[in-house]
Design a protein around this motif. Structure first.
Motif: not given
Length: 183
Positions: A25-28, A117-121, A142-146
């Motif tokens: 249940a924690h997620g990505p 879905s998000s990034y920093s660089a 990742r693109g889908d955080t489900g």
């Protein structure tokens, strides 16, 4: 006849079941990529090309067009149109000419551009031997955080895409600075 587990087994069994459920249940979790390349050019020459935040289309072969606002100041923005048709909207967090480094992050995600879905660089240039080392570090989700993403929006897909994007960019930068064909 009824079978019963000794109580010494019940507590560890319950704890294991709880942890397994909690983990699902924690997620990505954040993913990381770290790419670097040696370039046969002095750090100041490399920085003159890569240090222009909005100038990425001049050296990254996957970027068809780059439009910037705000220059190289914190809060500056660039919109990248990729050759695959996707768009990246990025904001500059920190730009440091003395350290030859800048950090930025993705605004709104475009899963066609990159399946994240998000990034920093952070991109940095340091001396290495007679030339330079350019390092590009990224942290993303990742693109889908489900909890059950489709394969094309999974951690692996995001990591593959980010590694390819960074690698292509660094190879393009090297080709531009060393006088070889970049595109």
């Amino acid at each position: 006849m009824r079978f019963a587990l000794p109580s010494a087994f019940l507590a560890p069994l319950a704890a294991t079941a709880f942890l397994a459920t909690t983990a699902l249940a924690h997620g990505p979790t954040p993913q990381k990529v770290d790419q670097s390349i040696a370039i046969a050019a002095k750090p100041d020459a490399v920085w003159a090309v890569v240090g222009d935040f909005a100038g990425i289309s001049n050296w990254h072969p996957d970027v068809a067009k780059s439009v910037g606002t705000g220059g190289n100041a914190s809060g500056g923005r660039r919109t990248l149109t990729l050759k695959n048709g996707g768009t990246l909207d990025e904001g500059l967090d920190e730009w440091d000419a003395a350290k030859r480094s800048y950090s930025y992050r993705l605004g709104d995600a475009d899963l066609k551009a990159l399946p994240v879905s998000s990034y920093s660089a952070t991109l940095s240039v340091t001396p290495e031997g007679e030339g330079s080392k350019v390092e590009w570090l990224g942290r993303f989700y990742r693109g889908d955080t489900g909890n059950e993403p489709p394969e094309e929006l999974s951690d692996a897909a995001g990591k593959d895409a980010m590694n390819l994007y960074f690698s292509n960019g660094l190879k393009g930068l090297k080709a531009r600075l060393e006088g070889k064909t970049a595109r």
